[in-house]
Design an enzyme around this catalytic site. Structure first.
Site, short mmCIF file in Angstrom:
data_model
loop_
_atom_site.label_atom_id
_atom_site.label_comp_id
_atom_site.label_asym_id
_atom_site.label_seq_id
_atom_site.Cartn_x
_atom_site.Cartn_y
_atom_site.Cartn_z
N CYS A 18 0.84 -1.20 0.00
CA CYS A 18 0.00 0.00 0.00
C CYS A 18 0.88 1.26 0.00
CB CYS A 18 -0.89 -0.04 1.24
SG CYS A 18 -1.94 1.42 1.40
N HIS A 29 -4.34 -0.28 -5.83
CA HIS A 29 -5.63 -0.57 -6.46
C HIS A 29 -5.61 -0.34 -7.98
CE1 HIS A 29 -7.09 -0.46 -2.32
NE2 HIS A 29 -8.23 -0.98 -2.75
N CYS A 64 -0.70 3.56 -6.49
CA CYS A 64 -1.70 3.02 -5.57
C CYS A 64 -1.92 1.58 -6.00
CB CYS A 64 -3.01 3.80 -5.66
SG CYS A 64 -4.37 3.05 -4.76
N1 DGL Z 1 -4.24 0.88 -1.98
C1 DGL Z 1 -3.74 1.92 -1.23
C2 DGL Z 1 -2.49 2.55 -1.82
O1 DGL Z 1 -1.71 1.88 -2.46
C3 DGL Z 1 -4.71 2.91 -0.58
C4 DGL Z 1 -6.14 2.94 -1.02
C5 DGL Z 1 -7.03 3.60 0.03
O2 DGL Z 1 -7.35 2.91 1.02
O3 DGL Z 1 -7.34 4.79 -0.13
O4 DGL Z 1 -2.23 3.71 -1.62
#
Ligand code: DGL
Length: 272
Positions: free
Chosen positions: A83, A199, A197
């Site tokens: 993350c 995601h 990120c």
């Molecule tokens: N997936 C996370 C990242 O790499 C954060 C996503 C979130 O919870 O806002 O920053």
């Protein structure tokens, strides 16, 4: 401890991956590829999600605290924090209280700056990540010859979570989430986008469709996997490899994630 007992102790210890949600699955696939025998505990802090809308102080307190609980329960051999938000904000706080090897993530600004032809790159992350001094420093160190646009988006994180629950959003939703990037000066010259990120690699195809022009997408997944392979090179993984998903809160929509989790080898679901 006798050698055989030590070997058994080491061999029962999984690798712990930690993310705010399902984003880290984009990195887990790289780790599975690099270390096929690894046993994995994947924790999604869904009680704290979304991290991108939290303050630095909140994250620096929460991330080490949850990790300490996970270490107490699962006794991992090492921790990976793919993350970007947790890593860029809370990595020092984690290392201050946990003595295990901790692999963090570095937004892939350096390779993006090396690969761009137009000299205009974008860093796409959460709102919390793109405002970090850590990102300023990476840009100053590796991309001072480039124009670097930044865009933080909670909407894209939400769209990725929805996708992995089987709920595909229309391309217009992705285009709307990218509008704040594309309206910035020089955006028409962006040729390389850093997916800062976890995601976002999960929705790369949708992002590409929404942008409708060729883009070189760069993320940190392979680099994190290489680093993880290095820090675990002496681990004797148990056979067969196991995979468990752990959530910090029971929520109805977790059941919808089962196919996506199973596709990443996470066959059981537990709660912290
Ligand atoms: N997936 C996370 C990242 O790499 C954060 C996503 C979130 O919870 O806002 O920053």
């Amino acid at each position: 401890m006798p050698y055989t007992e030590y070997q058994e102790f080491m061999s029962s210890n999984p690798l712990l991956l930690f993310d705010s949600g399902v984003g880290g699955l984009s990195v887990l696939s790289h780790i599975r590829h690099a270390i096929p025998d690894s046993s994995i505990v994947y924790c999604a802090d869904n009680a704290g999600f979304p991290y991108g809308l939290k303050t630095e102080a909140w994250l620096a307190e929460r991330v080490p605290r949850i990790l300490q609980s996970l270490v107490a329960r699962y006794n991992p051999c090492a921790i990976v924090i793919p993350c970007n938000t947790a890593s860029t904000i809370a990595l020092d706080a984690v290392r201050a209280v946990i003595t295990l090897p901790v692999v963090g993530t570095v937004p892939a600004i350096k390779p993006a700056a090396e690969q761009t032809r137009t000299g205009v790159i974008a860093v796409l992350g959460t709102l919390a990540t793109v405002r970090q001094k850590y990102v300023d420093d990476l840009i100053n160190q590796f991309a001072s010859h480039c124009t670097v646009l930044r865009h933080g988006s909670a909407e894209l994180v939400e769209l990725a979570e929805r996708k992995l629950r089987g709920d595909d959003a229309p391309v217009e939703d992705y285009a709307a989430a990218l509008a704040g990037l594309l309206s910035q000066p020089h955006a028409d010259k962006i040729d390389t986008i850093v997916l800062a990120c976890t995601h976002f690699p999960l929705i790369e195809q949708e992002l590409a469709a929404a942008l409708d022009r060729p883009i070189n997408w760069v993320d940190s997944g392979a680099g994190i996997a290489r680093r993880t392979q290095h820090v675990t090179k002496n681990i004797q993984w148990p056979m067969p490899a196991t995979g468990r998903a752990v959530f910090t809160s029971k929520a109805d929509n977790i059941a919808l994630l089962k196919p996506a989790l199973a596709a990443c080898g996470l066959s059981s679901i537990e709660y912290l």
